[in-house]
Write an enzyme that holds these catalytic residues in place. Structure first.
Site, mmCIF file in Angstrom:
data_model
loop_
_atom_site.group_PDB
_atom_site.id
_atom_site.type_symbol
_atom_site.label_atom_id
_atom_site.label_comp_id
_atom_site.label_asym_id
_atom_site.label_seq_id
_atom_site.Cartn_x
_atom_site.Cartn_y
_atom_site.Cartn_z
ATOM 1 N N SER A 20 0.823 -1.217 0.000
ATOM 2 C CA SER A 20 0.000 0.000 0.000
ATOM 3 C C SER A 20 0.851 1.258 0.000
ATOM 4 O O SER A 20 1.870 1.341 0.707
ATOM 5 C CB SER A 20 -0.885 0.048 1.253
ATOM 6 O OG SER A 20 -1.826 -0.976 1.241
ATOM 7 N N GLN A 41 -9.978 -0.477 7.183
ATOM 8 C CA GLN A 41 -11.362 -0.413 6.683
ATOM 9 C C GLN A 41 -12.334 -1.311 7.435
ATOM 10 O O GLN A 41 -13.467 -0.924 7.723
ATOM 11 C CB GLN A 41 -11.368 -0.774 5.191
ATOM 12 C CG GLN A 41 -12.716 -0.690 4.538
ATOM 13 C CD GLN A 41 -12.664 -1.137 3.080
ATOM 14 O OE1 GLN A 41 -11.589 -1.396 2.541
ATOM 15 N NE2 GLN A 41 -13.813 -1.244 2.445
ATOM 16 N N VAL A 64 -14.952 4.612 5.643
ATOM 17 C CA VAL A 64 -15.312 5.981 5.239
ATOM 18 C C VAL A 64 -16.645 6.049 4.492
ATOM 19 O O VAL A 64 -17.116 7.138 4.161
ATOM 20 C CB VAL A 64 -14.202 6.678 4.406
ATOM 21 C CG1 VAL A 64 -12.923 6.837 5.213
ATOM 22 C CG2 VAL A 64 -13.946 5.969 3.089
ATOM 23 N N ILE A 91 -7.168 6.472 0.249
ATOM 24 C CA ILE A 91 -8.335 5.599 0.150
ATOM 25 C C ILE A 91 -9.041 5.815 -1.181
ATOM 26 O O ILE A 91 -9.255 6.962 -1.600
ATOM 27 C CB ILE A 91 -9.308 5.925 1.319
ATOM 28 C CG1 ILE A 91 -8.702 5.426 2.643
ATOM 29 C CG2 ILE A 91 -10.692 5.328 1.072
ATOM 30 C CD1 ILE A 91 -9.503 5.811 3.867
ATOM 31 N N TYR A 154 -9.508 3.535 -16.656
ATOM 32 C CA TYR A 154 -9.494 4.211 -15.345
ATOM 33 C C TYR A 154 -10.837 4.916 -15.090
ATOM 34 O O TYR A 154 -11.287 5.064 -13.957
ATOM 35 C CB TYR A 154 -8.324 5.196 -15.278
ATOM 36 C CG TYR A 154 -7.936 5.581 -13.867
ATOM 37 C CD1 TYR A 154 -7.436 4.634 -12.973
ATOM 38 C CD2 TYR A 154 -8.067 6.893 -13.415
ATOM 39 C CE1 TYR A 154 -7.080 4.991 -11.674
ATOM 40 C CE2 TYR A 154 -7.711 7.254 -12.121
ATOM 41 C CZ TYR A 154 -7.218 6.303 -11.263
ATOM 42 O OH TYR A 154 -6.875 6.656 -9.978
ATOM 43 N N LYS A 161 -11.052 11.284 -9.076
ATOM 44 C CA LYS A 161 -9.779 11.926 -8.722
ATOM 45 C C LYS A 161 -9.808 13.418 -9.087
ATOM 46 O O LYS A 161 -9.209 14.237 -8.391
ATOM 47 C CB LYS A 161 -8.607 11.228 -9.410
ATOM 48 C CG LYS A 161 -8.320 9.819 -8.901
ATOM 49 C CD LYS A 161 -8.021 9.789 -7.411
ATOM 50 C CE LYS A 161 -7.450 8.456 -6.951
ATOM 51 N NZ LYS A 161 -7.430 8.346 -5.481
ATOM 52 N N THR A 192 -0.480 -2.177 -6.551
ATOM 53 C CA THR A 192 -1.106 -2.360 -5.234
ATOM 54 C C THR A 192 -2.429 -3.107 -5.451
ATOM 55 O O THR A 192 -2.859 -3.306 -6.594
ATOM 56 C CB THR A 192 -1.434 -1.000 -4.587
ATOM 57 O OG1 THR A 192 -2.356 -0.315 -5.448
ATOM 58 C CG2 THR A 192 -0.213 -0.141 -4.385
#
Ligand code: NAD
Length: 252
Positions: A20, A41, A64, A91, A154, A161, A192
């Site tokens: 991570s 989490q 979250v 996150i 993506y 983002k 990751t």
């Protein structure tokens, strides 16, 4: 070992395992003398994080997706550690089917989920964490170049983002008056758990590596180094910015 972050307590949110980015950040912060507190989490994540962090006291659950969980996590931080000097938000989440193919096939639910977890959560964390933040303090989040360019597959995460980076600018404006700086690191692609959700992620990783200035991928250690800088008093003039830590991929 340095002392840039001596006497600072920093909450790191988003360690899943040793790969991570959050773990790279946590190591860099500890190397500079910070006390690092971790959120995980859920119970499943706790298992893998406990292998890295053996001091149970410094592990706190926080999903979250739920305000109550964030509120509870900060109450727990306050109980155990008092005030904080920084928060690292590393996150993101989107359903696998939204990270493939054409973006016009994104579902309303999938769009909302990706933006909720990957972008809105920064505001929620800042909201519930604000009371605990010292003056000065620093918040750092992690973003990716897919916010600016249409990276294959993506998709909705690029949209999230872009929103996250806008959140950083607005938060920086509104928290700046309380002595809290907010910035983002736009990290180069790293293998990751999160990346494996993107269809053809090995192409994404390879193409990214091919575009670095020296042909080697950026490491979580290098990303961590920038995070330590942003957490430190060396960066008090850096506010509301997105700093690339991608070994030049965005240039080429
Ligand atoms: N890996 C890359 O190439 C790359 C590049 C740029 C930016 N980033 C960003 O870095 C950040 C960290 O991702 P990573 O690549 O280290 O992957 P990772 O899978 O190691 O970390 C993602 C983390 O998000 C957490 N998370 C997801 N949903 C959550 C929820 N509801 N509540 C609390 N935590 C939740 C997961 O538990 C995990 O710890 C993400 O924001 C990611 O988008 C990654």
């Amino acid at each position: 070992m340095g002392n840039l972050l001596e006497n600072k307590k920093i909450l790191v949110m988003g360690v899943a395992n040793k790969r991570s980015i959050a773990w790279g950040c946590a190591n860099a912060l500890e190397e500079q003398g910070a006390t690092v507190i971790y959120t995980y989490q859920n119970e499943r994540m706790k298992k893998s994080v406990s292998r890295l962090v053996t001091d149970e006291e410094r592990l706190i659950e926080c999903d979250v997706a739920q305000d109550e969980s964030i509120e509870q996590a900060f109450a727990e931080v306050k109980n155990r550690f008092g005030k904080l000097d920084g928060i690292v938000h590393a996150i993101a989440f989107a359903n696998k089917e939204e990270l493939a193919g054409d973006i016009q096939n994104t579902s309303r639910e999938g769009y909302a989920l990706a933006n909720n977890i990957s972008s809105y959560s920064l505001l929620a964390v800042a909201h519930y964490g604000q009371e605990l933040l010292n003056d000065p303090a620093s918040i750092v989040t992690l973003t990716y170049f897919g916010s600016e360019r249409a990276i294959p597959n993506y998709n909705v995460m690029g949209v999230a983002k872009a929103a996250l980076e806008a959140n950083v600018r607005y938060l920086a404006r509104d928290m700046g008056k309380y002595g809290v700086r907010v910035n983002a690191i736009s990290a180069g692609a790293v293998k990751t758990l999160a990346v494996t959700g993107v269809k053809d992620h090995s192409n994404l990783l390879q193409e990214s590596q091919d575009r670095t200035v020296d042909g080697a991928s950026v490491t979580t250690k290098e990303i961590g180094g920038a995070c330590a800088f942003l957490m430190s008093d060396l960066s008090t003039g850096v506010v509301g910015d997105t700093i690339y830590v991608d070994k030049g991929v965005h240039l080429i």
